[in-house]
Design a protein around this motif. Structure first.
Motif, mmCIF file in Angstrom:
data_model
loop_
_atom_site.group_PDB
_atom_site.id
_atom_site.type_symbol
_atom_site.label_atom_id
_atom_site.label_comp_id
_atom_site.label_asym_id
_atom_site.label_seq_id
_atom_site.Cartn_x
_atom_site.Cartn_y
_atom_site.Cartn_z
ATOM 1 N N LYS A 283 45.237 -33.473 -6.059
ATOM 2 C CA LYS A 283 44.588 -34.603 -6.728
ATOM 3 C C LYS A 283 44.307 -34.280 -8.199
ATOM 4 O O LYS A 283 44.340 -35.162 -9.058
ATOM 5 C CB LYS A 283 43.301 -34.970 -5.996
ATOM 6 C CG LYS A 283 43.546 -35.577 -4.614
ATOM 7 C CD LYS A 283 42.242 -35.860 -3.890
ATOM 8 C CE LYS A 283 42.511 -36.473 -2.528
ATOM 9 N NZ LYS A 283 41.258 -36.723 -1.761
ATOM 10 N N GLY A 284 44.059 -32.998 -8.481
ATOM 11 C CA GLY A 284 43.850 -32.580 -9.866
ATOM 12 C C GLY A 284 45.095 -32.757 -10.714
ATOM 13 O O GLY A 284 45.009 -32.983 -11.930
ATOM 14 N N LEU A 285 46.264 -32.684 -10.076
ATOM 15 C CA LEU A 285 47.517 -32.857 -10.807
ATOM 16 C C LEU A 285 47.716 -34.299 -11.269
ATOM 17 O O LEU A 285 48.542 -34.563 -12.150
ATOM 18 C CB LEU A 285 48.704 -32.438 -9.933
ATOM 19 C CG LEU A 285 48.830 -30.946 -9.613
ATOM 20 C CD1 LEU A 285 50.027 -30.704 -8.694
ATOM 21 C CD2 LEU A 285 48.960 -30.121 -10.888
ATOM 22 N N SER B 71 59.781 -37.814 -11.163
ATOM 23 C CA SER B 71 60.120 -37.239 -9.868
ATOM 24 C C SER B 71 58.951 -36.444 -9.289
ATOM 25 O O SER B 71 58.670 -36.510 -8.084
ATOM 26 C CB SER B 71 61.366 -36.346 -9.985
ATOM 27 O OG SER B 71 61.159 -35.314 -10.939
ATOM 28 N N SER B 72 58.245 -35.704 -10.124
ATOM 29 C CA SER B 72 57.092 -34.934 -9.654
ATOM 30 C C SER B 72 55.951 -35.860 -9.244
ATOM 31 O O SER B 72 55.276 -35.615 -8.239
ATOM 32 C CB SER B 72 56.613 -33.968 -10.745
ATOM 33 O OG SER B 72 57.577 -32.969 -11.008
ATOM 34 N N ASN B 73 55.736 -36.922 -10.004
ATOM 35 C CA ASN B 73 54.674 -37.879 -9.667
ATOM 36 C C ASN B 73 54.946 -38.575 -8.345
ATOM 37 O O ASN B 73 54.031 -38.769 -7.531
ATOM 38 C CB ASN B 73 54.520 -38.922 -10.776
ATOM 39 C CG ASN B 73 53.510 -38.495 -11.829
ATOM 40 O OD1 ASN B 73 52.453 -37.967 -11.505
ATOM 41 N ND2 ASN B 73 53.839 -38.720 -13.089
ATOM 42 N N LEU B 74 56.199 -38.951 -8.115
ATOM 43 C CA LEU B 74 56.556 -39.609 -6.853
ATOM 44 C C LEU B 74 56.334 -38.672 -5.672
ATOM 45 O O LEU B 74 55.783 -39.071 -4.643
ATOM 46 C CB LEU B 74 58.016 -40.073 -6.901
ATOM 47 C CG LEU B 74 58.316 -41.287 -7.774
ATOM 48 C CD1 LEU B 74 59.818 -41.501 -7.889
ATOM 49 C CD2 LEU B 74 57.647 -42.538 -7.207
ATOM 50 N N LEU B 75 56.773 -37.424 -5.820
ATOM 51 C CA LEU B 75 56.584 -36.450 -4.753
ATOM 52 C C LEU B 75 55.104 -36.170 -4.536
ATOM 53 O O LEU B 75 54.639 -36.049 -3.395
ATOM 54 C CB LEU B 75 57.330 -35.153 -5.086
ATOM 55 C CG LEU B 75 57.208 -34.022 -4.051
ATOM 56 C CD1 LEU B 75 57.771 -34.458 -2.705
ATOM 57 C CD2 LEU B 75 57.921 -32.767 -4.548
ATOM 58 N N LEU B 76 54.352 -36.079 -5.618
ATOM 59 C CA LEU B 76 52.913 -35.816 -5.530
ATOM 60 C C LEU B 76 52.213 -36.903 -4.717
ATOM 61 O O LEU B 76 51.403 -36.599 -3.826
ATOM 62 C CB LEU B 76 52.322 -35.745 -6.939
ATOM 63 C CG LEU B 76 50.809 -35.512 -7.038
ATOM 64 C CD1 LEU B 76 50.422 -34.189 -6.405
ATOM 65 C CD2 LEU B 76 50.372 -35.557 -8.499
ATOM 66 N N ASP B 77 52.519 -38.155 -5.011
ATOM 67 C CA ASP B 77 51.902 -39.269 -4.277
ATOM 68 C C ASP B 77 52.247 -39.187 -2.789
ATOM 69 O O ASP B 77 51.399 -39.428 -1.920
ATOM 70 C CB ASP B 77 52.375 -40.606 -4.838
ATOM 71 C CG ASP B 77 51.776 -40.897 -6.211
ATOM 72 O OD1 ASP B 77 50.745 -40.284 -6.549
ATOM 73 O OD2 ASP B 77 52.356 -41.720 -6.947
ATOM 74 N N ALA C 125 42.263 -45.999 3.124
ATOM 75 C CA ALA C 125 41.878 -46.511 1.807
ATOM 76 C C ALA C 125 42.981 -46.270 0.785
ATOM 77 O O ALA C 125 43.252 -47.117 -0.073
ATOM 78 C CB ALA C 125 40.583 -45.844 1.355
ATOM 79 N N LEU C 126 43.628 -45.100 0.876
ATOM 80 C CA LEU C 126 44.710 -44.769 -0.047
ATOM 81 C C LEU C 126 45.896 -45.710 0.157
ATOM 82 O O LEU C 126 46.483 -46.217 -0.808
ATOM 83 C CB LEU C 126 45.132 -43.318 0.146
ATOM 84 C CG LEU C 126 46.226 -42.775 -0.775
ATOM 85 C CD1 LEU C 126 45.829 -42.952 -2.235
ATOM 86 C CD2 LEU C 126 46.484 -41.296 -0.478
ATOM 87 N N LEU C 127 46.249 -45.952 1.417
ATOM 88 C CA LEU C 127 47.344 -46.878 1.714
ATOM 89 C C LEU C 127 47.016 -48.281 1.218
ATOM 90 O O LEU C 127 47.885 -48.981 0.694
ATOM 91 C CB LEU C 127 47.602 -46.905 3.227
ATOM 92 C CG LEU C 127 48.371 -45.723 3.809
ATOM 93 C CD1 LEU C 127 48.305 -45.750 5.333
ATOM 94 C CD2 LEU C 127 49.818 -45.726 3.350
ATOM 95 N N GLN C 128 45.749 -48.671 1.376
ATOM 96 C CA GLN C 128 45.344 -49.998 0.920
ATOM 97 C C GLN C 128 45.453 -50.116 -0.590
ATOM 98 O O GLN C 128 45.898 -51.140 -1.125
ATOM 99 C CB GLN C 128 43.907 -50.280 1.364
ATOM 100 C CG GLN C 128 43.451 -51.706 1.086
ATOM 101 C CD GLN C 128 44.280 -52.740 1.830
ATOM 102 O OE1 GLN C 128 44.444 -52.636 3.047
ATOM 103 N NE2 GLN C 128 44.824 -53.712 1.114
#
Length: 241
Positions: A172-174, A182-188, A202-205
Motif C-alpha cells: 500500500k505504501g507503493l 505495468s507495475s501499478n496494474l500488478l500492484l493493484d 470495500a476495495l472491490l466496491q
C-alpha cells in the motif's frame, strides 16, 4: 457463456467456513475465468480473472494457477482430506536446497549494501519469487527500489507468488510512488488478492465505483457477456483513435 469446467473449494478453520468457486467458460471467440468467494451459504462476491476472452490454453493456465493458489492456502474440494499447512514440508532435493540458500544469501547480502557480482538484483528477486522463498521476503522488501522499474516489478511479483497479508502495508505504501503502468496494474492486483474480508469488499466496491457507468452496470448485474462487448469496443476505439 458455456461452462467448460468448474471447481468448488472450501476452507474451514475455527469459525471460518469459506467457499471459493472457479469457472472456466467459453465466451464469444475465446474463454474467460470467473470466480466467486465468501462465507458458505451466504451471498458470494463475484469477479473475473480475465477482463476479456483469451485463448483456451491461456485460460486454463489462469484457472489452474488460481486453483493452486487457493489449495496452497488450505482450501480443498469436498471429499478431499484437508491439507495440514502446519506439517513439516517434504524434504527438498539437495540441488533445490542449494538454490534456495544461494538466492537467500545473495538477497541478504544486497540488503546489507553488497552488490551482486554476476546476476542483476532484479533477476535475483524474480528468482526468489519463482522458488517461493517466503524466508527471503524481508530482504526483498529491504532492497526494493521504486525508481527502478525492473526491480520494483520483480518485488511485487515475488510478493504475489509467496507473500501474505503481512506484506500489505509495504504494498500500500507503493501506491504513493511513481511506478510505471505495468507495475501499478500488478500492484493493484496483488493488493486485491492479499486483502480479505470486509476490507476486500470495500476495495472491490471502490474499483467498481471508479468504472464508467456502462461497465459498472454490467458488473453489478453479473453480465460479463455485455461487459466483454463493451471492453472490445473500448479497445477498438483506442486502437483506431
Amino acid at each position: 457463456m458455456k461452462l467448460v469446467k468448474q471447481v468448488r473449494l472450501f476452507f474451514q478453520e475455527g469459525t471460518s467456513d469459506k467457499v471459493y468457486e472457479i469457472d472456466l467458460c467459453e465466451s464469444g471467440d475465446g474463454y474467460v475465468v470467473n470466480f466467486r468467494y465468501g462465507r458458505r451459504g451466504a451471498h458470494l462476491t463475484e469477479s473475473t480473472k480475465t477482463i476479456f476472452p483469451v485463448p483456451l490454453a491461456e485460460a486454463e493456465k489462469v484457472f489452474n494457477k488460481l486453483e493452486q493458489e487457493k489449495r496452497n492456502k488450505g482450501y480443498n474440494a469436498l471429499g478431499e482430506a484437508p491439507i495440514d499447512l502446519t506439517a513439516d514440508p517434504k524434504p527438498r532435493t539437495t540441488g533445490g536446497d542449494k538454490r534456495r540458500k544461494t538466492i537467500t544469501k545473495l538477497l541478504k547480502a544486497a540488503a546489507l549494501g553488497e552488490e551482486p557480482e554476476s546476476w542483476l538484483l532484479s533477476r535475483i528477486i524474480w528468482r526468489a519469487g519463482e522458488l517461493k522463498l517466503t524466508e527471503a521476503l524481508p530482504h526483498i522488501i529491504e532492497v526494493a527500489d521504486p525508481s527502478d522499474h525492473f526491480n520494483i516489478y520483480s518485488v511485487i511479483r515475488a510478493i504475489e507468488r509467496c507473500g501474505t497479508a503481512k506484506e500489505l502495508p509495504f504494498l500500500k505504501g507503493l501506491k504513493n510512488q511513481k511506478l510505471n503502468d505495468s507495475s501499478n496494474l500488478l500492484l493493484d492486483e496483488v493488493i486485491l488478492e492479499l486483502t480479505e474480508g470486509d476490507e476486500k469488499k470495500a476495495l472491490l466496491q471502490s474499483i467498481t465505483d471508479a468504472l464508467p457507468a456502462p461497465f459498472k452496470r454490467c458488473i453489478i448485474a453479473n453480465n460479463y457477456t455485455e461487459l466483454d462487448t463493451l471492453i472490445r469496443e473500448f479497445l477498438f476505439t483506442l486502437k483506431t483513435s
